[in-house]
Enzyme design. Structure first.
Site, PDB file in Angstrom:
ATOM      1  N   HIS A  84       0.817  -1.222   0.000  1.00  0.00           N
ATOM      2  CA  HIS A  84       0.000   0.000   0.000  1.00  0.00           C
ATOM      3  C   HIS A  84       0.848   1.267   0.000  1.00  0.00           C
ATOM      4  CE1 HIS A  84      -0.006   0.018   4.591  1.00  0.00           C
ATOM      5  NE2 HIS A  84      -0.103   1.306   4.405  1.00  0.00           N
ATOM      6  N   ASP A 220       0.946  -7.641   2.186  1.00  0.00           N
ATOM      7  CA  ASP A 220       1.156  -6.201   2.000  1.00  0.00           C
ATOM      8  C   ASP A 220       2.649  -5.878   1.872  1.00  0.00           C
ATOM      9  OD1 ASP A 220       0.748  -3.536   1.764  1.00  0.00           O
ATOM     10  OD2 ASP A 220      -0.463  -3.311   3.574  1.00  0.00           O
ATOM     11  N   SER A 652       3.665   2.132   8.544  1.00  0.00           N
ATOM     12  CA  SER A 652       3.455   1.195   7.439  1.00  0.00           C
ATOM     13  C   SER A 652       4.769   0.951   6.724  1.00  0.00           C
ATOM     14  CB  SER A 652       2.471   1.784   6.432  1.00  0.00           C
ATOM     15  OG  SER A 652       1.188   1.754   6.956  1.00  0.00           O
TER      16      SER A 652
HETATM   17  N1  ASP Z   1      -2.363   0.663   8.226  1.00  0.00           N
HETATM   18  C1  ASP Z   1      -1.648   1.711   8.734  1.00  0.00           C
HETATM   19  C2  ASP Z   1      -1.599   2.929   7.945  1.00  0.00           C
HETATM   20  O1  ASP Z   1      -2.504   3.155   7.229  1.00  0.00           O
HETATM   21  C3  ASP Z   1      -0.598   1.485   9.720  1.00  0.00           C
HETATM   22  C4  ASP Z   1      -1.182   1.835  11.030  1.00  0.00           C
HETATM   23  O2  ASP Z   1      -1.857   2.880  11.098  1.00  0.00           O
HETATM   24  O3  ASP Z   1      -0.994   1.098  11.978  1.00  0.00           O
HETATM   25  O4  ASP Z   1      -0.693   3.718   7.981  1.00  0.00           O
END
Ligand code: ASP
Length: 717
Positions: A84, A220, A652
């Site tokens: 992502h 991911d 991330s």
């Molecule tokens: N999934 C996350 C993000 O969007 C990571 C997190 O917030 O823990 O950055």
């Protein structure tokens, strides 16, 4: 009752009181008790993580990639991060004929790698505490606005001096409102190319259904490579460039990761709110997240509807839509976490305790007064909250208005001496600002943009009196019906050139007079909004000045009361969080294990998005292909795992490393119950979600046959 051996219980108790809570700065890591860290499982010396004298250590392999975290994983500039995090590059290069978002991408040779136009990597080099200099600079300020400007000026001077060194990119970071100011010296790499991304059905398996959730089965991960000029200097994209050879890189672990293992998260957590006063937290809960759910929810719905039947539209809106969806669900998780964790009350009680403690000590009276004054100023800000929220979100909304505003600001700011400009418009930032203005063309889809603007205007028309945006009122009088409004918006798009790439590029070099002379309706709208916007920006600056004067005084009392090291709130700077692999209990009578497996991926398969496992994966899983990555204890390929890492957005892509400093996974999310950890740490539910590096290796081998890439990662048969 679950019987645990005494040693495990002791270790667990130790974890909860020791360094597990907190995103520690590199210098704080060196202040923590090395013996305790060793006992937790750190096998290398803390100084191997970061040696300030050398400006090097394992942490120099932990890099920032366009707002995400990442790590160098080879001597040939390879970078591991989340799928992502590089999604924008996939979107940039996807076409109807070659949909690499859906199909994934693998460069079989270097010449095939795909440059990310606006993708940047920064490598940490040095950190200098400049708190005394910043405080001295603001000492004579007469009010909070002049205080802001004094600090801003000093910050720009420090950054300029730091960037006078060759190939340096510097940033002044403020911790907890100004308790500490640290000048961060980094090297920025501007030629970054996509090497590998799995198909979306792996990289985003589970989609928004599983986002922020456990059990999770998402691959991911993706791989990029950084390039430099043949003489080894950071350079713009050029085919003559050569792979960057990092000073340090992370080796991929050959030790199987198990429950209870010690792990560290290295990365760049973006923004947390733990140092806020309870009343400020209330604003986040009741206004900020609540409105975000409304506004983003509306935008998401119409983006989905508008792009549904158009392949081109789907590709154009893909990156923006994904980002809106992620923040939308995050906002819901924050509100839910507030309720479940009773966070507001907890903060109120904690604040009261510190107040009572400080009130009885003469030396902390200024802290008590600072808190009271901060609260007063904060409450004043609420009077224009709804309008300010819309202003703050224009950048995330319709491109028409955000492009026009950027062009107007650019022309205005350019007339000022560089050091007096708003930071985003300083010479040092113009190159990337212009690149973004260009890059965003790929994300422009007219029908979607119009609808987003319509939704924004309708919201503006509902603002209470005293918070009206006159320029919007003038252009879209409340007497207009929805139909009339929509056709007026259509006309604006018809008569504007800001959405045409070549015209926009020309506009980016023009003066305000030239822009006005164009009589472009969006530029005119941006000009007429400018007075209100300028007022808003000034209020924001004054507030920053207020925060810098008052928050540190209060925070110092909070820290003195705690009597132990307290990690500052996240601010996109390099941090380390210490953790161990562990499951948790999300609700009454439910226990979650810490690992998911390839069998779980197959089990979730419905054949329908977002649970449509590519047939290659099903076949490989059935044939037991790549089974050398099988974990003996799980008797399966580990896919995702949970750990007690203290993380947030921006983490991330963070490398998860074991006690030996070897890469075992990539952080990519938190569990639903832990989304609101931005406001406080709860060891019972503090779990971050990572993809197990063995799943990436398995995919590279069994699905993509990427033997050469694996060899570059140090993996041979
Ligand atoms: N999934 C996350 C993000 O969007 C990571 C997190 O917030 O823990 O950055």
């Amino acid at each position: 009752m679950l019987r645990l051996p005494l040693a495990v219980l002791l270790v667990a108790a130790f974890f909860s009181v020791a360094a597990e809570e907190g995103k520690w700065t590199p210098s704080q890591v060196l202040e923590l008790d090395a013996g305790e860290l060793r006992q937790m499982g750190l096998q290398i010396a803390p100084r191997d993580l970061w040696d300030p004298a050398k400006g090097s250590g394992l942490l120099s392999a932990a890099i920032n990639i366009s707002g995400c975290s990442a790590s160098f994983v080879s001597t040939t500039g390879l970078i591991a991060t989340n799928h992502h995090c590089l999604f924008g590059v996939l979107q940039e290069h996807s076409t109807r004929e070659r949909d690499i978002i859906s199909n994934g991408f693998l460069a079989r040779e270097r010449g095939q790698e795909l440059p990310g136009r606006t993708t940047r990597v920064t490598v940490p080099r040095a950190f200098a505490d400049v708190t005394a200099q910043m405080e001295a600079a603001a000492a004579n300020a007469t009010d909070d606005l002049s205080r802001y400007h004094a600090l801003d000026r000093k910050q720009k001077e420090l950054v300029a001096a730091c960037e006078a060194k060759p190939n340096r990119r510097c940033r002044l970071a403020r911790f907890d409102g100004g308790v500490q100011y640290i000048l961060q010296e980094m090297m920025e790499l501007r030629d970054v190319r996509l090497v590998y991304a799995p198909p979306r059905a792996i990289g985003e398996y589970g989609g928004e259904v599983d986002n922020w959730m456990w059990p999770r089965h998402t691959g991911d991960f993706s791989i990029a490579r950084a390039y430099v000029s043949p003489s080894g200097e950071p350079a713009d994209y050029n085919t003559a460039n050569v792979p960057y050879a990092p000073e340090r890189f992370l080796r991929i672990s050959q030790r199987p990761l198990r429950e209870g293992d010690f792990v560290m998260v290295l990365g760049y957590p973006g923004l947390t709110y733990r140092s806020l006063l309870a009343e400020e937290m209330r604003e986040r809960r009741d206004l900020f997240f609540a409105r975000r759910v409304e506004l983003f929810g509306e935008w998401i719905e119409l983006l989905e509807a508008v792009s549904k039947d158009s392949e081109e539209g789907r590709i154009a809106v893909a990156a923006d839509l994904k980002s809106l969806l992620n923040r939308y669900k995050n906002a819901q998780g924050q509100m839910d976490g507030f309720r479940r964790g009773d966070l507001l009350n907890k903060q109120l009680l904690a604040e009261r305790e510190v107040l009572a403690w400080a009130a009885s000590r003469a030396e902390w009276q200024p802290a008590v007064a600072a808190r009271a004054e901060l609260l007063r100023h904060f409450e004043e800000r609420l009077t224009t909250w709804e309008r300010d929220f819309l202003f703050a979100n224009i950048g995330a909304g319709p491109k028409s208005l955000s492009f026009a505003q950027t062009l107007v600001r650019l022309a205005t700011e350019r007339t000022k001496p560089d050091m007096e400009r708003d930071e985003a418009y300083m010479e040092r930032n113009l190159r990337s600002l212009l690149a973004t203005l260009e890059r965003q063309q790929k994300s422009y889809f007219p029908e979607a943009d119009k609808q987003m603007l319509l939704a924004l205007v309708e919201r503006a028309r509902k603002l209470p009196s005293g918070q009206r945006i006159e320029a919007i009122d003038a252009l879209f009088p409340t007497s207009l019906s929805r139909q009339e409004l929509a056709s007026r918006i259509d006309a604006l798009y018809r008569n504007s050139k800001v959405l045409e790439l070549e015209s926009r590029k020309a506009m980016a070099g023009e003066s305000t007079e030239a822009l006005r002379a164009r009589k472009d309706p969006f530029l005119d709208l941006a000009f007429s909004m400018e007075e209100r916007m300028a007022g808003y920006r000034e209020a924001e600056r004054r507030w920053e000045g207020t925060i810098s004067r008052l928050r540190p005084a209060w925070r110092k009392a909070v820290m003195a009361h705690a009597g132990k090291p307290v990690a500052p709130d996240a601010n996109s700077t390099l941090r380390v969080s210490f953790a161990h692999v562990a499951g948790y209990a999300p609700r009454d009578a439910v226990a979650y294990g810490p690992f998911t497996t390839l069998s779980g991926v197959v089990e979730k398969n419905t054949g329908k998005d977002p649970f449509a496992v590519p047939s290659r994966v099903l076949d490989a899983a059935k044939a037991g292909k790549g089974s050398r990555w099988k974990d003996a204890a799980l008797n399966d390929i580990a896919v995702n795992f949970l750990a007690t890492g203290d993380t947030t957005g921006g983490n991330s892509g963070s490398p998860m490393v074991n006690g030996y400093g070897e890469l075992v996974g990539l952080n990519f999310d938190r569990v639903w119950e832990n989304v609101a950890n931005d406001f406080g740490y709860n060891p019972a539910i503090a779990r971050n979600v990572s993809v197990d590096i063995r799943y990436m290796l398995w995919t590279l081998e069994a699905i993509d046959g990427a033997g050469e890439l694996l060899a570059e990662l140090g993996i041979t048969r």
